[in-house]
Design a protein around this motif. Structure first.
Motif, mmCIF file in Angstrom:
data_model
loop_
_atom_site.group_PDB
_atom_site.id
_atom_site.type_symbol
_atom_site.label_atom_id
_atom_site.label_comp_id
_atom_site.label_asym_id
_atom_site.label_seq_id
_atom_site.Cartn_x
_atom_site.Cartn_y
_atom_site.Cartn_z
ATOM 1 N N LEU A 204 -56.686 -33.041 16.092
ATOM 2 C CA LEU A 204 -55.606 -32.349 15.373
ATOM 3 C C LEU A 204 -54.750 -31.482 16.296
ATOM 4 C CD1 LEU A 204 -57.337 -31.307 12.009
ATOM 5 C CD2 LEU A 204 -56.057 -33.363 12.545
ATOM 6 N N GLN A 205 -55.178 -31.397 17.564
ATOM 7 C CA GLN A 205 -54.408 -30.642 18.567
ATOM 8 C C GLN A 205 -54.177 -29.179 18.171
ATOM 9 O OE1 GLN A 205 -53.008 -31.777 21.708
ATOM 10 N NE2 GLN A 205 -54.630 -33.253 21.367
ATOM 11 N N ILE A 206 -55.184 -28.564 17.533
ATOM 12 C CA ILE A 206 -55.087 -27.132 17.229
ATOM 13 C C ILE A 206 -55.687 -26.394 18.425
ATOM 14 C CG2 ILE A 206 -55.628 -25.329 15.527
ATOM 15 C CD1 ILE A 206 -56.352 -27.618 13.583
ATOM 16 N N PRO A 207 -55.063 -25.293 18.881
ATOM 17 C CA PRO A 207 -55.625 -24.600 20.049
ATOM 18 C C PRO A 207 -57.089 -24.197 19.833
ATOM 19 C CG PRO A 207 -53.461 -23.749 19.518
ATOM 20 C CD PRO A 207 -53.822 -24.696 18.425
ATOM 21 N N ALA A 208 -57.891 -24.413 20.883
ATOM 22 C CA ALA A 208 -59.342 -24.167 20.794
ATOM 23 C C ALA A 208 -59.658 -22.737 20.381
ATOM 24 C CB ALA A 208 -59.987 -24.483 22.129
ATOM 25 N N LEU A 209 -58.834 -21.806 20.849
ATOM 26 C CA LEU A 209 -59.060 -20.394 20.535
ATOM 27 C C LEU A 209 -59.081 -20.181 19.019
ATOM 28 C CD1 LEU A 209 -59.136 -17.578 22.068
ATOM 29 C CD2 LEU A 209 -56.743 -17.398 21.434
ATOM 30 N N PHE A 210 -58.090 -20.779 18.332
ATOM 31 C CA PHE A 210 -57.995 -20.582 16.879
ATOM 32 C C PHE A 210 -59.057 -21.386 16.144
ATOM 33 C CE2 PHE A 210 -53.413 -20.061 18.201
ATOM 34 C CZ PHE A 210 -53.513 -18.679 18.261
ATOM 35 N N VAL A 211 -59.286 -22.610 16.616
ATOM 36 C CA VAL A 211 -60.287 -23.456 15.955
ATOM 37 C C VAL A 211 -61.638 -22.752 15.961
ATOM 38 C CG1 VAL A 211 -61.679 -25.558 16.208
ATOM 39 C CG2 VAL A 211 -59.192 -25.674 16.402
ATOM 40 N N THR A 212 -62.070 -22.319 17.147
ATOM 41 C CA THR A 212 -63.444 -21.805 17.242
ATOM 42 C C THR A 212 -63.558 -20.395 16.677
ATOM 43 O OG1 THR A 212 -63.065 -21.148 19.530
ATOM 44 C CG2 THR A 212 -64.080 -23.300 19.172
ATOM 45 N N LEU A 213 -62.441 -19.678 16.654
ATOM 46 C CA LEU A 213 -62.453 -18.357 16.003
ATOM 47 C C LEU A 213 -62.655 -18.533 14.497
ATOM 48 C CD1 LEU A 213 -61.981 -15.428 16.950
ATOM 49 C CD2 LEU A 213 -59.593 -15.674 16.326
ATOM 50 N N THR A 214 -62.043 -19.579 13.953
ATOM 51 C CA THR A 214 -62.127 -19.836 12.511
ATOM 52 C C THR A 214 -63.466 -20.450 12.137
ATOM 53 O OG1 THR A 214 -59.850 -20.532 12.824
ATOM 54 C CG2 THR A 214 -60.741 -20.778 10.614
ATOM 55 N N THR A 215 -63.936 -21.386 12.965
ATOM 56 C CA THR A 215 -65.177 -22.068 12.580
ATOM 57 C C THR A 215 -66.382 -21.109 12.589
ATOM 58 O OG1 THR A 215 -65.342 -22.950 14.823
ATOM 59 C CG2 THR A 215 -64.515 -24.446 13.126
ATOM 60 N N VAL A 216 -66.295 -20.010 13.348
ATOM 61 C CA VAL A 216 -67.369 -18.998 13.282
ATOM 62 C C VAL A 216 -67.583 -18.615 11.824
ATOM 63 C CG1 VAL A 216 -67.992 -16.604 13.804
ATOM 64 C CG2 VAL A 216 -66.909 -17.990 15.556
#
Lengths: 330, 335
Positions: free
Chosen positions: A121-133
């Motif tokens: 989905l090409q979402i920046p890793a910073l936002f993805v992993t901050l949200t998945t927490v």
């Protein structure tokens, strides 16, 4: 505009950050050995290394992700949630191997979700992993883990024995060394490992060269999750309980501190197992000495922050501004 | 027509003669019946709002379970918000709840300043406010909780009894929660008052483990390397101190280093005493505190006082747990 970087591998750099950090760690260790009673005793050195082993295992996972210009802020959450589910299973009376067979795929699937969101989905890793927490911990809490603290039953010794010693060497340290060796062989000796650096330097070029660019992020995020699972189990073995509060602690920043101090860069393609070890030793020596000196936690935070700042300044000096990387880094 | 009217009148007369005493009894209940009627009138249908620091840990869940049980019994509506350790979420929850105008607001303060203005606003809006386990800078209608300075004194006195007067190295380590957390500061203050009176006691470490058992484990492992002759370690929270207990065990010093903890009494803390990983704990029993909070709510609702006009303090008792015989001083969470 293109700025050509001669190569992304640290060994060709005029100065090598992990060597500098390693020298700084040894200099500090010598200073403390001369000034602090008991610092250089075998027992204290083993305690120091034991205390950074879990951090080191997490940092080995983090470096895989950072090399490919990603980041995994959900690492501690993945580790704690999957380990807590193992503990819950053991507490409910299921055999440990069965619980591990549930926890491991769970951790891997969380890594898989991270990788799919970042890569497909090409979402920046910073936002993805901050949200998945929040998603991983939240889902676990509303389903199987209503309580944040899950104790191991007193009679289950197989997990707690992981925290013991093998011929006076802490088992967590041995596990870290085994993981470090495997990771070194993977990153430095295998073709796919070398592709990680190429992908981190420029994913598009890597794709044009025909590298398996779909597999690389998948391996990095799932590898990070696998090591997080191991670190989670070691935390459980150390305290005989799973404590989901750890997710809210500053542990993930300590992991990033170790990796960045050691020479990895958010611009990708830099860093190795040697940088993890260098960063780990510096942070370990500092934390151990500050505990021995009974320095209060505010001052400890200031010292940790100052070390990170010095390293960031050194990073700027060693690797001058590069517009392309700055634009593409996280 | 006339006959019909007369018949109705006589029926009315007859029925009033027969039902009269019953009606009169309902209108004039005995003092014994009146007690329950007054109680129900004061509490039934009232709304109580509760904002702890977090749910999902034994203490928060136990308090909530005890309150819910009481309030359901008496027909009180119970609103619970879980800020999950976030101070901003706690402040927001309290602000929203005050706007919903409950009759009583119960809070477990994260620190002494965060909620002060909101607690004052609640009382100004006619809401009774109860604070649990940590009093903020804003006193309110009731405080229910522990006197942490006294907890520090009690545990320190026991440590001095076992380690002081030259009986041992006299070395003691104190594992704090957060160095800025009032309950940790208060316990250390109480402990220091006692330790100062015995010259043989040396406080060798006062590191903060940030309520994290892993951190308590690391700190204690390092302290034990420096001071293998440590006599006692005192942790300001049982669950955190479990990490220290495991470090003592790993160092092979179980039984030699006495592990003390201040505890809210979760079952796991008593289990560790029974396994000899903890030497002793001083438990204030969150289950009893939950009852005390419920009683404070019921007292305030019946008091007729204007919110904010009077203050009441209900202190928790502390119970030593030293072995299996005192396992009833720990609680099991209701299923």
């Amino acid at each position: 505009m293109m700025h050509t970087r001669t190569t992304s591998l640290p060994r060709f750099r005029p100065a090598n950050q992990e060597t500098i950090v390693l020298l700084a760690a040894f200099a500090l260790a010598l200073l403390f050995a001369a000034t602090l009673d008991g610092f250089s005793s075998w027992g204290n050195i083993m305690t120091l290394l034991r205390s950074v082993s879990i951090l080191g295992i997490l940092a080995l996972g983090m470096i895989m992700v950072i090399i490919i210009r990603g980041i995994d802020l959900s690492q501690v959450a993945i580790g704690m949630v999957s380990a807590a589910i193992v503990v819950k299973g053991v507490a409910l009376g299921y055999p440990l191997p069965v619980c591990l067979l549930v926890g491991l795929p769970l951790a891997l699937s969380m890594g898989l979700v991270n990788s799919l969101l970042v890569d497909r989905l090409q979402i920046p890793a910073l936002f993805v992993t901050l949200t998945t927490v929040f998603i991983y911990v939240g889902l676990a809490r509303v389903t199987v883990l209503p309580s944040m603290i899950i104790n191991l039953p007193p009679d289950s010794r197989s997990l707690t024995s992981l925290a013991g010693n093998w011929h006076s060497i802490p088992i967590p340290l041995l596990l870290f060394l085994a993981c470090a060796l495997a990771m070194h062989l993977f990153l430095a000796r295998t073709t796919i490992g070398r592709f990680f650096y190429a992908y981190g330097d420029n994913p598009e070029t890597a794709r044009l060269y025909g590298m398996p660019v779909r597999i690389i992020p998948l391996m990095a995020y799932m590898g990070s999750a696998l090591l997080a699972f191991l670190a989670g189990l070691l935390m459980v073995s150390t305290t005989a309980m799973a404590d989901l509060k750890t997710v809210n602690s500053t542990l993930i920043f300590d992991v990033i501190l170790v990796v960045v101090v050691g020479g990895a860069s958010f611009a990708g393609a830099r860093g190795s197992v040697a940088s993890v070890i260098a960063g780990l030793l510096l942070v370990g020596v500092l934390l151990n000495a500050m505990t021995i000196m009974d320095i209060n936690s505010q001052l400890q935070n200031i010292i940790k922050g100052a070390v990170l700042l010095v390293v960031l300044v050194a990073d700027k000096w060693l690797y001058p501004f590069d517009e392309e990387s700055s634009r593409q880094s996280i | 027509m006339k006959t019909k009217k007369n018949r109705s009148l006589s029926l009315l007369l007859l029925s009033s003669l027969l039902l009269g005493p019953a009606v009169a009894q309902a209108a004039n209940p005995t003092p014994r019946d009146q007690m329950r009627l007054d109680f129900d009138k004061a509490v039934k249908g009232k709304t109580v709002a509760w904002v702890p620091i977090t749910l999902g840990n034994p203490i928060g869940d136990m308090w909530t379970a005890a309150m819910r049980q009481n309030f359901e019994k008496y027909g009180i509506k119970f609103l619970v918000r879980d800020p999950n350790f976030s101070t901003s979420a706690q402040l927001q929850a309290v602000t929203n709840l005050i706007n919903q105008k409950p009759d009583v607001l119960i809070v477990q303060n994260s620190n002494v300043t965060l909620l002060t203005k909101e607690l004052k606003r609640a009382m100004d809006n006619g809401i009774y406010v109860i604070q649990v386990n940590l009093l903020s800078n804003q006193p309110t209608d009731a405080y229910v909780g522990v006197d942490y300075v006294d907890v520090g004194r009690q545990i320190a006195r026991d440590i001095v009894k076992e380690c002081g007067g030259g009986k041992s190295s006299g070395k003691v380590a104190f594992v704090q929660g957060e160095a800025t957390a009032t309950d940790s500061i208060d316990q250390l203050k109480g402990a220091m008052e006692v330790f100062k009176q015995d010259k043989s006691i040396k406080l060798v470490s006062t590191q903060a483990a940030k309520w994290d058992s892993n951190k308590a484990n690391e700190i204690t492992a390092t302290t034990l390397q420096q001071h293998p002759d440590l006599c006692a370690t005192y942790g300001s929270w049982g669950i955190m101190q479990q990490g220290a207990a495991q470090a003592v065990k790993t160092a092979g010093l179980q039984g030699k280093v006495k592990v003390y903890a201040s505890s809210d009494g979760p079952r796991s803390d008593c289990d560790l005493v029974e396994q000899k990983l903890f030497h002793k704990i001083l438990s204030f029993r969150a289950d009893i505190q939950g009852e005390q909070v419920s009683n404070a709510v019921i007292s305030l609702l019946q008091s007729g006082n204007k919110p904010g006009s009077k203050r009441m303090t209900i202190l928790s008792n502390n119970y030593w747990v030293t072995g299996k015989q005192e396992r009833n001083y720990c609680y099991d969470l209701p299923k």
